[in-house]
Design an enzyme around this catalytic site. Structure first.
Site, PDB file in Angstrom:
ATOM      1  N   ASP A   1       0.826  -1.199   0.000  1.00  0.00           N
ATOM      2  CA  ASP A   1       0.000   0.000   0.000  1.00  0.00           C
ATOM      3  C   ASP A   1       0.859   1.247   0.000  1.00  0.00           C
ATOM      4  O   ASP A   1       1.710   1.415  -0.864  1.00  0.00           O
ATOM      5  CB  ASP A   1      -1.040  -0.023   1.120  1.00  0.00           C
ATOM      6  CG  ASP A   1      -0.441  -0.179   2.508  1.00  0.00           C
ATOM      7  OD1 ASP A   1       0.779  -0.042   2.648  1.00  0.00           O
ATOM      8  OD2 ASP A   1      -1.193  -0.413   3.465  1.00  0.00           O
TER       9      ASP A   1
ATOM     10  N   HIS B   1       8.647   3.006 -10.494  1.00  0.00           N
ATOM     11  CA  HIS B   1       9.069   3.185 -11.885  1.00  0.00           C
ATOM     12  C   HIS B   1       7.882   3.466 -12.805  1.00  0.00           C
ATOM     13  O   HIS B   1       7.974   4.281 -13.721  1.00  0.00           O
ATOM     14  CB  HIS B   1       9.826   1.948 -12.380  1.00  0.00           C
ATOM     15  CG  HIS B   1      11.149   1.746 -11.709  1.00  0.00           C
ATOM     16  ND1 HIS B   1      12.023   2.775 -11.442  1.00  0.00           N
ATOM     17  CD2 HIS B   1      11.750   0.615 -11.230  1.00  0.00           C
ATOM     18  CE1 HIS B   1      13.099   2.304 -10.844  1.00  0.00           C
ATOM     19  NE2 HIS B   1      12.958   0.983 -10.705  1.00  0.00           N
TER      20      HIS B   1
ATOM     21  N   SER C   1     -11.401  -1.465   4.046  1.00  0.00           N
ATOM     22  CA  SER C   1      -9.950  -1.340   4.173  1.00  0.00           C
ATOM     23  C   SER C   1      -9.506  -1.459   5.628  1.00  0.00           C
ATOM     24  O   SER C   1      -8.349  -1.783   5.899  1.00  0.00           O
ATOM     25  CB  SER C   1      -9.486   0.000   3.605  1.00  0.00           C
ATOM     26  OG  SER C   1     -10.160   1.069   4.253  1.00  0.00           O
TER      27      SER C   1
END
Length: 798
Positions: free
Chosen positions: A155, A206, A582
């Site tokens: 996360d 990236h 969550s």
């Protein structure tokens, strides 16, 4: 600023199959036909020579480089990642559709998927779940509970300075685990941050960088759900100078490995795939994803999107994957965790409530929300509507929402309780309760009251669980809001122009920080996503029960970073009260760690089975669990809570378990209606079985779901005894419109023994709707419950 430092607590994962014809400069994930390092036959697996393993990984990566160099022009692409452990593939940033066309036609390429944006979603529970009294003592106490287990979190990072992540037993743990992860240090994340509690911390950006959105100065420290799963025991929760008690994770002795792939703006799939690949390679035991896709993925099947495939191979590697079911409730088929190999978690409300009260000068009182201190003293304060203490030429909606101190006439507003209005601006997040609090502090108000806009109607008000420094109350229903306005208007004297000149309405706000415990819980939260599960974007339902199990998700105290910009409601705090699936997910991840500690040889399927077959179908008062809908409470079904509410004390000793392995999941995929067998082979790298008739409902899970019963269907289940020798009797509660028989009805089973169960579902009437029942296996020592969900399309088999 270290990229490891967090930027928000949770995230959504989106996935789209690319349109190759119109591709431009984008990032793509390319899967190759060759085997990844984990799948290469090697009896030693994790115990293989480390050097040999590194060499093989480098070979795969080098092959990716050579492949790109031999097919693409220099300067037309940039390789971002080589996926080498669970998947053999790479992420590449290409500059044109022509480049992509070359890749598509190249020999050795299995699949190509477009990288897509990832969005972010948004204490008392160890006692509430009976963990502190019934589980921790059996595992050597709180500090030892979860010892030897690593939970990986993919996360937004972690705040390493938080007291929830302090430990003193690092040496004992690190010498007894297969975990091989590392900590990458950086600004604000020193090497000492990995202190034995945090055993790994890496970041992946990236993809984000290639897409031009990564900005390290923006991605500041923020919350992390890890404290719920594995925060240490007895951490004081002090917010705004008030002590709310102590907090603890489910498995205080477990260790945390952080794989940051989400930032302030969200993230990208290529980074998440790389993070999962690394987490499994490092040797985490459990993977927690407080996340899910924003919608049903396009393509042949929701089960074959790149993340689901990655998680399937994680399961094959022995890693349990726990994922949020989603916050799309109470609407049906809103679950965003699809595959049967994933443990999908629903959210419940606990019996802890934070309510506040306002006492009016006429003797009336009204309840609402607002975790705030009381107005000072026992006296009442003048009440004033925002519009009556602002300059008259200001925009009405801006005044009423109280977002800006500029329009207020400060001498007139000073020392009063200001009435603000909850408008559409709050729903679209251009306004917030946190901004109201800031405004009131700047103008010197005694506090504030938020009422509902009559044009807006009743609403689930956002931000009511924010902890406030000044007195406040949010009136959550129209009746209370209307009563306050009626009292105010009848006690306010106005001049000929309508300007308020005498404020005779008075009130005081009580302390909203004291929790009350009702004892009646759990209740399925309204926002918790519901089944039935779907198998594709056409919303065709699947023979899979989702969610799997339910855990507390509403108003949960979790560790937070005071520097976080991830949520404006909780800026500057070390703990935050948050709701969502969550929050429920790390509860299950932590409890899974306790089961893993007790049964270290159990695989993901056994742990999930144990949690499902022992789950509670009734609340703490013995009544059936209820579910919040749009306007009322209804009796919950397995599409609301899965097998039920987690019962940790029973889950560590389930009696019988249902096992399913990688080959069974492949057989399941091959049986999905409309899914081409070649598509399955391209996705998973192995062919479909040629022998035997297998239906999706035959997957050996701790539930039975039949999405299209025509006439009759035989379903097979296998149970394994993980306790002492016992005798079980099977009782069936039949779904409406279905006759269910099971053979055998009674059986003896020895320790470590297995039994085959044959269930026959015979339709007796067409329901054209799902109905529910259960199979209960009663032994002398254990009771094993299996939910049944059946849609009778036709009572006739013709």
């Amino acid at each position: 600023m270290s990229p490891l430092m967090a930027s928000s607590s949770t995230f959504l994962i989106c996935f789209t199959v690319i349109n190759l014809a119109f591709a431009k400069a984008k990032v793509y994930m390319v899967l190759m036909e060759d085997e990844p390092s984990f799948s290469v036959p090697n009896k030693q697996k994790y115990h293989r020579a480390e050097n040999d393993y590194i060499v093989y990984k480098e070979k795969i990566s080098n092959r990716h480089t050579i492949f790109l160099e031999s097919h693409l022009r220099k300067g037309s692409y940039t390789k971002l990642y080589s996926y080498t452990h669970l998947l053999n593939g790479f992420a590449v940033h290409v500059t044109s559709g022509e480049v992509l066309g070359t890749l598509r036609n190249a020999t050795g390429v299995r699949l190509i998927h477009e990288d897509v944006k990832i969005e972010k979603l948004t204490t008392h529970t160890p006692d509430f779940l009976g963990i502190s009294t019934h589980v921790w003592p059996r595992l050597g106490g709180a500090e030892s509970s979860g010892e030897g287990v690593v939970i990986g979190f993919v996360d937004t990072g972690i705040n390493p300075d938080h007291p929830s992540f302090v430990t003193s037993s690092s040496s004992r743990f690190l010498n007894s685990t297969k975990f091989k992860g590392k900590c990458i240090s950086g600004e604000q994340f020193p090497s000492t941050a990995c202190n034995g509690k945090i055993v790994g911390a890496q970041y992946f950006a990236h993809g984000a960088m290639a897409n031009g959105e990564f900005n390290a100065t923006r991605d500041v420290p923020s919350p992390h759900t890890a404290s719920i799963a594995a925060g240490i025991n007895n951490v004081s929760v002090v917010v705004n100078g008030f002590d709310y008690g102590t907090a603890s994770g489910m498995a205080p002795g477990a260790r945390i490995a952080v794989y940051k792939a989400i930032y302030a703006f969200g993230g990208y799939m290529s980074d998440v795939v790389a993070a999962v690949d690394q987490a499994v390679e490092d040797g985490v035991d459990i993977l927690s994803l407080s996340a899910g896709p924003s919608s049903v993925p396009s393509g042949d099947s929701a089960f074959l999107n790149v993340l689901e495939l990655q998680l399937l191979f994680a399961i094959k590697a022995g890693v349990l994957v726990v994922q949020a079911a989603g916050n799309g409730g109470p609407f049906s088929s809103s679950v965003i965790s699809f595959s049967p190999w994933i443990t999908s978690v629903a959210a419940s409300i606990t019996d802890r409530k934070y309510n506040n009260t306002i006492l009016l000068g006429n003797g009336q009182s009204y309840s609402g929300s607002g975790i705030s201190p009381p107005t000072e003293g026992e006296i009442s304060y003048q009440v004033a509507a925002a519009a009556d203490v602002c300059v008259r030429n200001a925009t009405t909606i801006t005044i009423d929402s109280c977002q800006n101190p500029e329009p207020f006439i400060r001498p007139l507003a000073y020392g009063k309780l200001i009435i603000c209005t909850y408008t559409f601006e709050y729903e679209y997040e251009s306004a917030s309760i946190a901004a109201v609090a800031d405004t009131m502090k700047q103008i010197g108000a005694a506090g504030f009251i938020i009422t509902l806009d009559p044009n807006f109607g009743s609403a689930v008000i956002k931000g009511t669980m924010v902890t406030l420094q000044i007195p406040a109350i949010i009136l959550n229903d129209m009746q209370a809001s209307s009563a306050l306005w009626e009292y105010y208007n009848s006690n306010t004297v106005r001049d000929m122009r309508g300007q308020a000149i005498i404020f005779a309405a008075k009130a005081r706000i009580l302390d909203g920080r004291q929790a009350i415990y009702t004892g009646q819980a759990p209740v399925v939260a309204s926002y918790s996503s519901r089944g039935p599960d779907v198998q594709n974007a056409l919303m065709q339902t699947a023979d899979v029960l989702k969610p799997n199990v339910m855990a507390p998700g509403s108003s949960i105290w979790a560790a937070w970073s005071p520097d976080s910009d991830g949520d404006k409601y909780i800026k500057g705090q070390t703990f935050a009260l948050i709701s969502g699936t969550s929050m429920a997910t790390p509860h299950i991840a932590g409890i899974a760690a306790l089961i893993k500690q007790k049964h270290p040889k159990w695989g993901p399927d056994a742990i999930t089975s144990a949690m499902m077959t022992t789950a509670d179908r009734t609340d703490h008062l013995g009544a059936p669990i209820l579910a919040e809908s749009l306007s009322e409470l209804t009796e919950a079904t397995p599409f609301d809570f899965g097998a039920g509410s987690i019962n940790a004390s029973q889950a560590i000793k389930p009696g019988l378990i249902f096992n399913a392995t990688f080959k069974h999941y492949v057989a399941f995929l091959c049986a999905v209606p409309g899914l081409d067998r070649e598509a399955v082979k391209r996705a998973v790298g192995v062919s479909c079985p040629t022998k035997g008739k297998f239906k999706c409902s035959d997957l050996n899970t701790a539930s039975v779901t039949i999405s299209n019963l025509v006439g009759k269907r035989k379903v097979i289940r296998y149970v394994k005894n993980v306790s002492d020798k016992d005798k079980y009797t099977i009782h069936i509660k039949e779904p409406l419109g279905v006759n269910v028989t099971v053979v055998p009805e009674t059986f003896k089973i020895k320790r470590r023994g297995s039994r085959r169960l044959r269930l026959l579902f015979q339709a007796t009437e067409t329901t054209n709707a799902y109905t529910f029942g259960e199979m209960v296996l009663k032994g002398k020592q254990h009771t094993v419950r299996v939910p049944l969900a059946v849609y009778v399309a036709s009572a006739s088999s013709s």
